[in-house]
Write a protein that holds these residues in place. Structure first.
Motif, short mmCIF file in Angstrom:
data_model
loop_
_atom_site.label_atom_id
_atom_site.label_comp_id
_atom_site.label_asym_id
_atom_site.label_seq_id
_atom_site.Cartn_x
_atom_site.Cartn_y
_atom_site.Cartn_z
N GLY A 68 -68.68 5.85 -113.03
CA GLY A 68 -68.34 7.10 -113.69
C GLY A 68 -66.84 7.22 -113.94
O GLY A 68 -66.41 7.61 -115.02
N LEU A 69 -66.04 6.84 -112.93
CA LEU A 69 -64.59 6.89 -113.08
C LEU A 69 -64.11 5.89 -114.12
O LEU A 69 -63.27 6.21 -114.97
CB LEU A 69 -63.93 6.59 -111.73
N ALA A 70 -64.67 4.67 -114.08
CA ALA A 70 -64.27 3.65 -115.04
C ALA A 70 -64.61 4.06 -116.46
O ALA A 70 -63.81 3.88 -117.39
CB ALA A 70 -64.95 2.32 -114.69
N ASN A 71 -65.80 4.61 -116.65
CA ASN A 71 -66.21 5.06 -117.97
C ASN A 71 -65.33 6.20 -118.47
O ASN A 71 -64.99 6.28 -119.65
CB ASN A 71 -67.68 5.50 -117.96
N CYS A 72 -64.95 7.07 -117.53
CA CYS A 72 -64.06 8.19 -117.87
C CYS A 72 -62.70 7.67 -118.34
O CYS A 72 -62.16 8.13 -119.35
CB CYS A 72 -63.90 9.11 -116.66
N ILE A 73 -62.15 6.70 -117.61
CA ILE A 73 -60.85 6.13 -117.98
C ILE A 73 -60.95 5.40 -119.31
O ILE A 73 -60.08 5.53 -120.18
CB ILE A 73 -60.36 5.17 -116.88
N ALA A 74 -62.02 4.63 -119.49
CA ALA A 74 -62.19 3.89 -120.74
C ALA A 74 -62.27 4.84 -121.93
O ALA A 74 -61.62 4.64 -122.96
CB ALA A 74 -63.44 3.02 -120.67
N ARG A 75 -63.02 5.90 -121.78
CA ARG A 75 -63.22 6.83 -122.89
C ARG A 75 -62.03 7.76 -123.11
O ARG A 75 -62.01 8.51 -124.09
CB ARG A 75 -64.50 7.64 -122.68
N SER A 76 -61.06 7.69 -122.22
CA SER A 76 -59.83 8.42 -122.50
C SER A 76 -59.13 7.86 -123.73
O SER A 76 -58.34 8.54 -124.38
CB SER A 76 -58.89 8.35 -121.29
N GLY A 77 -59.45 6.60 -124.07
CA GLY A 77 -58.93 6.01 -125.29
C GLY A 77 -59.38 6.76 -126.52
O GLY A 77 -58.64 6.88 -127.51
N ILE A 78 -60.61 7.29 -126.49
CA ILE A 78 -61.11 8.11 -127.59
C ILE A 78 -60.26 9.36 -127.74
O ILE A 78 -59.83 9.72 -128.85
CB ILE A 78 -62.58 8.50 -127.35
N SER A 79 -59.99 10.01 -126.61
CA SER A 79 -59.19 11.24 -126.63
C SER A 79 -57.80 10.98 -127.18
O SER A 79 -57.30 11.71 -128.04
CB SER A 79 -59.09 11.81 -125.21
N LEU A 80 -57.16 9.92 -126.68
CA LEU A 80 -55.80 9.61 -127.12
C LEU A 80 -55.76 9.21 -128.59
O LEU A 80 -54.81 9.53 -129.32
CB LEU A 80 -55.22 8.49 -126.25
N GLY A 81 -56.80 8.52 -129.05
CA GLY A 81 -56.87 8.16 -130.45
C GLY A 81 -56.95 9.38 -131.35
O GLY A 81 -56.31 9.44 -132.41
#
Length: 379
Positions: A87-100
């Motif tokens: 869950g934490l890893a997926n959250c960190i990975a998908r932060s790329g969507i937010s930053l994009g």
């Protein structure tokens, strides 16, 4: 011990690579959405043509998945590397969507002002080309490698089956077609289709809608950035929500909020309320973060480990179909009606329908075995 430490480092590097990939792919879609009004005017064409063209960016992902296993770089590979901290890893990975979503609209508008739309596209293309180079450095985990290699006979001739039957079995096995009969997997696939329709439609047409009602380009771009900030914060709250609610309840509640924010957009646009659109964009981004994480968490906890890549593959295929459909249909509705009102109402409705028909499923963390036996070419 050294091998374990190297494994941990590799896992977090995969997480970082996923975040960068999400940043590039999502940021590109948002950038093209910012340029949509300019491209429509420059080419003197209809909105749906530009929207459909933009939606092909995520749309080609579904085609590429079966060829190169694109999902392994994203959620599928993460599921292989992470168990307790998935869950934490997926959250960190998908932060790329937010930053994009936060960075790229402003960057695109700036590049357009300085270099024009052609120069902007040239620089955006150069930026995204780095994804090709970095992708070469990643090696995905193998897909469907059995312990007994004799389970994959090279010959199609068998004593009991015709060559056609053998070929059909082999194709079904490699494409994980049995997952389409698994209720939990099918619900995730259906959700991804509706979620993509809403999300990609929002990314492509949010800025054009704002510009259409008289909001300046930079203020319109800020709406996307605010949605990205909301998405980043929404991802961060997912671990807290998990302590209070099940994944299924998080998925239903947050999708309902996503629907309301999209449905409210036409009214706020009619009122020319920039503040209201800011709130709607933030709410959309905030709610969609936990919704997506909850969906992948359900797949992770209810599908056996050797089928995770297959589930993620079909989820990506559904995402691609939803993306292309939204790019075309939302733009076509605008061309026919002259406003984005019906388009955004449709986005909200599809998002809601992606979860409403689905009954709650148990969080069967202790039942990793699939309800359906794994097909093999010899069965």
């Amino acid at each position: 011990m050294a091998a374990v430490e190297i494994g941990k480092v590799s896992a977090w590097l995969v997480c970082l690579a996923s975040s960068v990939a999400y940043f590039m792919s999502t940021g590109l879609i948002k950038s093209l959405g910012v340029l949509l009004p300019i491209l429509r005017q420059q080419f003197d064409t209809q909105t749906w043509i530009i929207g459909l063209t933009i939606s092909l960016v995520p749309g080609f992902g579904g085609v590429a998945t079966f060829i190169i296993g694109a999902e392994a770089i994203l959620a599928g590979e993460l599921a292989k590397y992470f168990d307790q901290h998935y869950g934490l890893a997926n959250c960190i990975a998908r932060s790329g969507i937010s930053l994009g979503i936060v960075v790229m609209p402003f960057l695109t508008q700036f590049l357009n002002d300085v270099y024009g739309w052609r120069g902007a596209l040239l620089l955006l293309g150069a930026l995204n080309f780095h994804s090709v180079i970095s992708g070469i450095l990643l090696k995905s985990t193998s897909h469907h490698v059995p312990d007994d290699k004799t389970a994959f006979p090279l010959s199609l001739e068998t004593e009991k089956k015709t060559a056609h039957q053998q070929l059909s079995r082999t194709i079904a096995y490699y494409l994980d077609l049995e997952l389409l009969l698994n209720p939990i997997a099918l619900k995730r696939i259906v959700y991804n289709l509706g979620s993509a329709y809403a999300f990609v439609g929002w990314m492509i047409y949010l800025v054009p809608n704002a510009i259409d009602i008289g909001i300046s380009p930079y203020r319109a771009a800020s709406l996307s950035a605010i949605g990205g900030i909301g998405n980043l914060l929404g991802n961060a709250t997912f671990p807290l929500l998990k302590k209070k609610l099940s994944n299924e309840h998080i998925l239903y509640l947050t999708t309902l909020v996503v629907c309301l924010s999209l449905v409210g957009n036409p009214l706020l646009s009619l009122l020319h309320s920039y503040t209201g659109l800011v709130v709607a964009s933030f709410t959309f981004g905030f709610a969609r973060g936990p919704a997506t994480l909850a969906s992948y968490q359900i797949a992770k906890e209810n599908i056996e480990e050797d089928k995770i890549n297959g589930v993620c593959t079909w989820m990506l295929v559904a995402y691609s179909i939803g993306s292309v459909t939204s790019g075309f249909l939302s733009g076509w509705i605008y061309d026919e009606t002259g406003s984005y009102t019906v388009s955004f109402l449709t986005l909200g409705l599809v998002a809601l329908l992606s979860v409403v028909p689905q009954p709650f499923v148990n969080n069967a963390q202790n039942q990793k075995k699939s309800q359906y036996s794994q097909l093999s070419p010899e069965e």
